[in-house]
Motif scaffolding. Sequence first.
Motif, PDB file in Angstrom:
ATOM      1  N   LEU A  70      53.163  25.938  58.136  1.00 33.44           N
ATOM      2  CA  LEU A  70      51.805  25.421  57.971  1.00 33.44           C
ATOM      3  C   LEU A  70      51.753  23.938  58.312  1.00 33.44           C
ATOM      4  N   THR A  71      52.719  23.188  57.838  1.00 31.19           N
ATOM      5  CA  THR A  71      52.762  21.746  58.082  1.00 31.19           C
ATOM      6  C   THR A  71      52.817  21.442  59.572  1.00 31.19           C
ATOM      7  N   ASP A  72      53.643  22.185  60.317  1.00 28.44           N
ATOM      8  CA  ASP A  72      53.756  21.956  61.759  1.00 28.44           C
ATOM      9  C   ASP A  72      52.435  22.257  62.466  1.00 28.44           C
ATOM     10  N   LEU A  73      51.760  23.309  62.057  1.00 22.76           N
ATOM     11  CA  LEU A  73      50.469  23.646  62.657  1.00 22.76           C
ATOM     12  C   LEU A  73      49.434  22.571  62.337  1.00 22.76           C
ATOM     13  N   ALA A  74      49.439  22.078  61.103  1.00 26.18           N
ATOM     14  CA  ALA A  74      48.481  21.033  60.712  1.00 26.18           C
ATOM     15  C   ALA A  74      48.692  19.780  61.558  1.00 26.18           C
ATOM     16  N   LYS A  81      46.067  20.342  55.685  1.00 32.17           N
ATOM     17  CA  LYS A  81      46.644  21.629  55.277  1.00 32.17           C
ATOM     18  C   LYS A  81      45.646  22.535  54.550  1.00 32.17           C
ATOM     19  N   PRO A  82      44.759  22.012  53.702  1.00 32.99           N
ATOM     20  CA  PRO A  82      43.803  22.910  53.039  1.00 32.99           C
ATOM     21  C   PRO A  82      42.899  23.650  54.024  1.00 32.99           C
ATOM     22  N   THR A  83      42.415  22.938  55.040  1.00 36.41           N
ATOM     23  CA  THR A  83      41.561  23.565  56.057  1.00 36.41           C
ATOM     24  C   THR A  83      42.328  24.652  56.782  1.00 36.41           C
ATOM     25  N   LEU A  84      43.536  24.334  57.170  1.00 33.23           N
ATOM     26  CA  LEU A  84      44.368  25.299  57.887  1.00 33.23           C
ATOM     27  C   LEU A  84      44.741  26.478  56.995  1.00 33.23           C
ATOM     28  N   ARG A  86      42.976  27.837  54.655  1.00 33.61           N
ATOM     29  CA  ARG A  86      41.835  28.759  54.591  1.00 33.61           C
ATOM     30  C   ARG A  86      41.757  29.620  55.844  1.00 33.61           C
ATOM     31  N   GLN A  87      41.936  29.002  57.004  1.00 32.99           N
ATOM     32  CA  GLN A  87      41.884  29.772  58.252  1.00 32.99           C
ATOM     33  C   GLN A  87      43.022  30.789  58.321  1.00 32.99           C
ATOM     34  N   LEU A  88      44.200  30.375  57.927  1.00 37.22           N
ATOM     35  CA  LEU A  88      45.351  31.283  57.970  1.00 37.22           C
ATOM     36  C   LEU A  88      45.198  32.417  56.959  1.00 37.22           C
ATOM     37  N   ALA A  89      44.612  32.132  55.808  1.00 35.39           N
ATOM     38  CA  ALA A  89      44.365  33.189  54.821  1.00 35.39           C
ATOM     39  C   ALA A  89      43.407  34.225  55.401  1.00 35.39           C
ATOM     40  N   PHE A  90      42.371  33.750  56.102  1.00 30.87           N
ATOM     41  CA  PHE A  90      41.437  34.675  56.752  1.00 30.87           C
ATOM     42  C   PHE A  90      42.164  35.510  57.809  1.00 30.87           C
ATOM     43  N   LEU A  91      42.984  34.861  58.630  1.00 28.04           N
ATOM     44  CA  LEU A  91      43.727  35.580  59.673  1.00 28.04           C
ATOM     45  C   LEU A  91      44.672  36.610  59.066  1.00 28.04           C
ATOM     46  N   ALA A  92      45.252  36.296  57.927  1.00 26.65           N
ATOM     47  CA  ALA A  92      46.130  37.260  57.238  1.00 26.65           C
ATOM     48  C   ALA A  92      45.302  38.428  56.696  1.00 26.65           C
ATOM     49  N   ARG A  93      44.127  38.129  56.131  1.00 25.23           N
ATOM     50  CA  ARG A  93      43.265  39.192  55.596  1.00 25.23           C
ATOM     51  C   ARG A  93      42.843  40.188  56.660  1.00 25.23           C
ATOM     52  N   ILE A  94      42.603  39.725  57.874  1.00 26.74           N
ATOM     53  CA  ILE A  94      42.166  40.637  58.930  1.00 26.74           C
ATOM     54  C   ILE A  94      43.351  41.190  59.735  1.00 26.74           C
ATOM     55  N   GLY A  95      44.563  40.904  59.250  1.00 22.33           N
ATOM     56  CA  GLY A  95      45.747  41.530  59.820  1.00 22.33           C
ATOM     57  C   GLY A  95      46.284  40.936  61.108  1.00 22.33           C
ATOM     58  N   LEU A  96      46.003  39.654  61.371  1.00 18.16           N
ATOM     59  CA  LEU A  96      46.468  39.039  62.616  1.00 18.16           C
ATOM     60  C   LEU A  96      47.654  38.098  62.431  1.00 18.16           C
ATOM     61  N   VAL A  97      47.859  37.619  61.198  1.00 19.03           N
ATOM     62  CA  VAL A  97      48.955  36.687  60.908  1.00 19.03           C
ATOM     63  C   VAL A  97      49.645  37.146  59.638  1.00 19.03           C
ATOM     64  N   ARG A  98      50.945  36.932  59.597  1.00 18.65           N
ATOM     65  CA  ARG A  98      51.698  37.213  58.363  1.00 18.65           C
ATOM     66  C   ARG A  98      52.690  36.065  58.141  1.00 18.65           C
ATOM     67  N   GLY A  99      53.084  35.917  56.898  1.00 17.88           N
ATOM     68  CA  GLY A  99      54.063  34.906  56.546  1.00 17.88           C
ATOM     69  C   GLY A  99      55.347  35.559  56.087  1.00 17.88           C
ATOM     70  N   ARG A 100      56.450  34.856  56.274  1.00 12.39           N
ATOM     71  CA  ARG A 100      57.738  35.321  55.776  1.00 12.39           C
ATOM     72  C   ARG A 100      58.545  34.102  55.349  1.00 12.39           C
TER      73      ARG A 100
END
Length: 166
Positions: A70-74, A81-84, A86-100
Amino acid sequence: MLRRVSAPQPPAGADEATTDPYQAVEHELARLLRRVRSLTRVMAQEVHPDLDPTAYGLLIRLEEVGEARLTDLAVHFGVGKPTLSRQLAFLARIGLVRGRADPVDGRVTRLELTEDAVRRIQEVRRTRRGHLRAVLERWPVDDVATLVDLLRRLNAAASTTAPPAE
């Protein structure tokens, strides 16, 4: 090798200001950027109907780098980071991004595209490249090669020169 060409001719009826080659470049780049922004909106919605162009840019960055913190993307996008988050949480909810968990530091999450996101992005890009090819196939191949060389030079110069403050 680049061939020398004459300065671009202003369109019929253009005022004197557009005869300045630097102003003409700025004008044409502005037109191109408006088209790119419009196309990015369309491409984002083709990936997912609720996707906005900014989130599409995040997907493209993850596609380029494979995975990122997240830090590198920000830092890359110059946003907080808070703005990013939120966007990443949305992308995860719609199944386009995952974290590990990061294998080196388990406290850190590495973000990556899902297989579905990769497939969707590749499909959208394939369509876009087809449209671009259809436009450029009308040009002589040497002109297309010249365009590539000039765009590379412009991108290289722009990446090493900060724009002046207004």
